[in-house]
Design an enzyme around this catalytic site. Structure first.
Site, PDB file in Angstrom:
ATOM      1  CB  CYS A 173      -0.930   0.003   1.206  1.00 18.68           C
ATOM      2  SG  CYS A 173      -1.994  -1.465   1.276  1.00 18.68           S
ATOM      3  CG  HIS A 323      -3.357   3.094   1.756  1.00 14.41           C
ATOM      4  ND1 HIS A 323      -3.919   2.535   0.624  1.00 14.41           N
ATOM      5  CD2 HIS A 323      -3.374   2.121   2.708  1.00 14.41           C
ATOM      6  CE1 HIS A 323      -4.266   1.284   0.888  1.00 14.41           C
ATOM      7  NE2 HIS A 323      -3.942   1.009   2.139  1.00 14.41           N
ATOM      8  CG  ASN A 353      -6.670  -1.396   1.442  1.00 12.31           C
ATOM      9  OD1 ASN A 353      -5.981  -1.093   0.478  1.00 12.31           O
ATOM     10  ND2 ASN A 353      -6.139  -1.698   2.627  1.00 12.31           N
TER      11      ASN A 353
END
Length: 397
Positions: A173, A323, A353
């Site tokens: 990420c 993020h 996500n």
């Protein structure tokens, strides 16, 4: 276009006096790098540019800026209610704990390479740059569709006839932030002009769809930006800060899992342990509590470090772009940095996500909707498996 050999040695005797302000934590001043420029000099009234006079590269100021963005998502949308049909959960339970309501999942003939190429093409179109003018392609992904990397397939899909270098960056990420900083280094230090940075992941392929603690979180997507060389006065990457801590791997990982065998000898009669068993990656394993604590603590610190390296203050930030992992993390970091909610970019509710894709995906939507405007300053931060984390202070356009 830059070539694989890097710098073209120069012939000037011109002197440029300037300091270099680059270290592992970002830029404090305009960077000074080698630039492929041929300068002429005058000696006793005679101009000369003979290569034999000097082969020393000269330092000139150079910057980089973000000039285009794009994104792509799969067609299939899975809602919280859809997930409630396969695991013990509900829309209320998921949205209250994560802020997520929907996510997109790759199916059928869709591919991650296809999504990445589509996002990259849109970024090129916005920047009005042809594929043949791309010098470098950085694919930030932890889920390539080829063990040896997926970036060259994007180069092929885009039709880049000059065969620019294309390779993968694996940092989960945090990948897009690392890719962005890497692009700036290739521009500042390698003479590259146009660098595509793509964040793309399909974590749905590594999710245990019976585990309600993880399957509710992830979706698939791709996002891209074009980073372009510019004069130092137009520089759009002001500072950055990057870190990793392998000790935290135990909190978030997807390690190799070998297939079990009951045979003491291999099929060819060799000793135990050879040939190796065929292996595959396990499903994502995460300690959500520890990852939450890590993110809320470390992300404000890295953004503060990037601001310091850039010589900027919190008040100079127009947008906070994190993020997209969990809305509670985003809200917690914004509170610690005293950034108002109306200055926080979030599309987590619609996509979940998406790992390395989350920052460029959210950026693209914000730019195309008119929310983020030319010249505005963005504080971006990625964090995740590794553990890795990093941030960058950048200007759009």
């Amino acid at each position: 276009m830059a070539n694989a050999s890097g710098f073209q040695f120069l012939t000037p005797t011109m002197r440029i006096s300037s300091s270099i302000g680059v270290n592992r934590s970002g830029y404090c001043h305009h960077d000074v790098i080698f630039k492929r420029v041929r300068c002429s000099v005058t000696s006793q009234g005679v101009e000369s540019s003979s290569p034999s006079e000097s082969r020393m590269p000269r330092l000139v100021s150079k910057g980089c800026k973000l000039v285009g963005c794009g994104s792509a998502v799969p067609h299939l949308q899975i809602s919280n209610d859809d997930l409630a049909k396969i695991v013990d959960t509900s829309d209320e339970w998921i949205s209250a704990r994560t802020g997520i309501r929907n996510r997109r999942i790759l199916t059928g003939n869709e591919s991650l390479t296809g999504l990445a190429a589509e996002a990259a093409q849109k970024a090129l179109e916005m920047a009005q740059v042809e594929p043949d003018d791309v010098d470098l392609i950085l694919l930030c992904t932890s889920t390539p569709e080829d063990l040896f990397g997926g970036a060259p397939q994007i180069q092929k899909a885009l039709g880049c006839k000059g065969n620019p270098l294309a390779f993968d960056i694996t940092a989960a990420c945090s990948g897009f932030v690392l890719g962005l900083v890497s692009a700036s280094c290739y521009i500042r230090g390698g003479g590259y002009k146009n660098v595509l940075v793509i964040g793309a992941d399909s974590l749905s392929r590594y999710v245990d769809w019976t585990d309600r603690g993880t399957c509710i979180l992830f979706g698939d997507a791709a996002g891209a930006v074009l980073v372009q060389a510019c004069d130092s006065e137009e520089d759009g990457l002001f500072g950055f800060d990057l870190h990793s801590d392998g000790d935290g791997n135990r909190h978030l990982n997807a390690g190799i899992k070998e297939k079990e065998t009951n045979h003491e000898l291999g099929t060819n009669g060799s000793a135990l342990g050879f040939p190796p068993n065929r292996s595959a990656f396990s499903c994502i394993k995460m300690n959500g509590t520890e990852v939450f604590r890590f993110a809320v603590s470390i992300v404000p610190q890295t953004i503060e470090a990037s601001l310091e390296n850039a010589g900027l203050n919190r008040s100079d930030i127009d947008w906070l772009l994190l993020h997209q992992a969990n809305q509670r993390i985003i809200d917690g970091v914004a509170t610690r940095l005293e950034v108002p909610k109306d200055r926080v970019i979030s599309n987590l509710a619609n996509y979940g996500n998406t790992s390395a894709a989350s920052i460029p995906l959210a950026l693209d939507e914000a730019v195309r909707s008119g929310k983020v405007k030319q010249g505005q300053t963005i504080a971006a931060a990625g964090f995740g498996a590794g553990l890795t984390w990093g941030s960058a202070i950048m200007r759009w356009g």
